[in-house]
Design an enzyme around this catalytic site. Structure first.
Site, short mmCIF file in Angstrom:
data_model
loop_
_atom_site.label_atom_id
_atom_site.label_comp_id
_atom_site.label_asym_id
_atom_site.label_seq_id
_atom_site.Cartn_x
_atom_site.Cartn_y
_atom_site.Cartn_z
N HIS A 177 0.84 -1.21 0.00
CA HIS A 177 0.00 0.00 0.00
C HIS A 177 0.88 1.26 0.00
CE1 HIS A 177 -2.74 2.88 2.39
NE2 HIS A 177 -3.08 2.93 1.12
CA CA Z 1 0.52 -0.38 -4.30
#
Ligand code: CA
Ligand code: V1S
Ligand code: ZN
Length: 393
Positions: free
Chosen positions: A184
């Protein structure tokens, strides 16, 4: 004769600093700056340098880094000394300042130089887009998306992406940030949480308890606090192990297509972390070089100023293949790169096979089980589509 020629009126700039490549995070650490050497050597062996403007980038200055990072943090980063004895992985020092010095973000020789060179390449690339000297800028030494204003995280100390986007925002009203690293893009998302001038989109493996950094759920879309213009401007695409090229391409094109239509960015910043490829030491997906590259191809089609960053990527032979293929996509019009590696490539044995596009069987033996149902991917697209109703350009 590579067959690669310079297309008229279309400029790609390539920004790197060989000084980055000699740094070491430590013997057992997965981040190997040497992968940049291997990538560049494949890119040059294909003859691609003749089709780009090649720059040795500067190190970013303290003032440039301070456009995002706190001066307390930069001052500490600039003065801490490398640890004399490598720390036992299991026995981390509990009182680390700014999260520096643990096993993820070790203190090594020349750390500040390494960070400022990474940011310098990204910033030089962004400036080339702003001055319209480049249509596409490439900074494979950047892409360090976890670094925060005053904190190191996940192998990232300086957030070169945020520094580069801040530069783009001086010239472009809206910037779309896309992140295909398997992790992320939390640092970039957080940096732009309170503005509607940057939309961040991260595709990543999501498992809050078992996969770093644990953030980036589908409904984490930016703080919805009173009058936050940045609300709804963070898009998260949480995925499971084993996603394939076909599924990823479908989801990527559908989501990015809708976002570009609604948000109408003036420039695109694409983080091309290569740890989303099959066979990555830390990754979990079944993506091939073709599927990873298809994301670059899709973004290029919009003919918007585009900056490509590196990022993760822990199996150097795959990183080099992906970034070489993506460099070729950036420079080429229709002519496709040869799928066979050039005859003379330094460190040829590193690549194992002489193809740019190894099959899943060649990479893994046995592909990972795909835990992404088509239904789940459709639900994700549905959520994003509904989220976009709150977004206006
Ligand atoms: Ca990513
Ligand atoms: N996954 C993973 C992983 N592996 C390591 C690691 C392994 C050996 C070492 F000698 C040092 C570190 N750390 C992690 C992750 C961080 C992943 C960062 C990805 C960066 C990026 O690709 O997105 C962008 C460049 N860290 C953790 O999982 C944290 C721990 C929770 C577990 C591992 N230990 C070593 C630290 C704490
Ligand atoms: Zn990563």
């Amino acid at each position: 004769e590579s067959g690669i020629t310079r297309p008229k009126g279309y400029n790609v700039s390539f920004h790197c600093n060989p000084g980055m490549e000699k740094h070491h995070f430590g013997m057992t650490h997965p981040m190997k700056p040497w992968r940049l050497t291997l990538s560049k050597s494949l890119i040059y062996s294909y003859g691609m340098s003749f089709a780009m403007d090649n720059y040795v980038s500067r190190a970013a200055t303290y003032e440039e880094l301070a456009t995002f990072h706190s001066t307390d943090y930069l001052d500490f980063l600039g003065t801490v000394l490398p640890e004399p004895v490598p720390r036992d992985l299991e026995n981390q020092n509990p009182d680390l300042k700014f999260n520096l010095g643990g096993s993820d973000c070790p203190l090594f020789d020349g750390l500040y130089d390494y960070c400022s060179m990474s940011a310098g390449g990204a910033l030089d690339g962004a400036r080339k887009l702003c001055s319209k000297q480049s249509d596409i800028a490439i900074a494979w030494g950047g892409g360090l998306h976890h670094a925060k204003k005053a904190e190191a995280s996940g192998f990232c100390y300086i957030n070169d992406i945020v520094v580069a986007i801040l530069q783009l925002l001086r010239y472009y009203p809206r910037v779309l940030y896309i992140d295909i690293d398997v992790h992320h893009g939390d640092g970039v998302e957080e940096a732009f949480f309170s503005t509607d001038r940057v939309m961040t989109v991260s595709f990543h493996k999501y498992d809050p308890n078992n996969f770093f950094p644990g953030t980036g759920a589908l409904d984490d879309n930016g703080p919805k606090s009173e009058h936050n213009p940045g609300a709804h401007h963070a898009v998260n695409v949480p995925l499971n192990d084993g996603i394939t090229d076909e599924q990823y391409e479908w989801l990527f094109n559908s989501i990015i297509g809708r976002i570009v239509e609604k948000f109408r960015p003036g420039a695109i910043a694409l983080q091309c972390g290569a740890d989303s490829l099959a066979g990555d030491r830390l990754g979990r997906f079944n993506l091939q070089v073709q599927g990873h590259g298809a994301c670059v191809e899709f973004c290029k089609k919009y003919n918007l100023p585009l900056i490509l960053f590196g990022g993760g990527g822990y199996t150097p032979r795959n990183v080099a293949r992906a970034w070489a293929y993506e460099t070729s996509i950036a420079i080429s019009c229709d002519d496709k790169i040869s799928p066979t590696l050039p005859q003379h490539v330094p460190w040829r044995e590193q690549f194992r096979q002489d193809t740019l596009f190894p099959t899943l069987e060649q990479i893994l033996g046995e592909p990972r089980v795909n835990r992404n149902s088509q239904k789940r991917l459709q639900d994700i697209l549905q959520h994003v589509t509904e989220q976009l109703r709150f977004v206006q350009a």
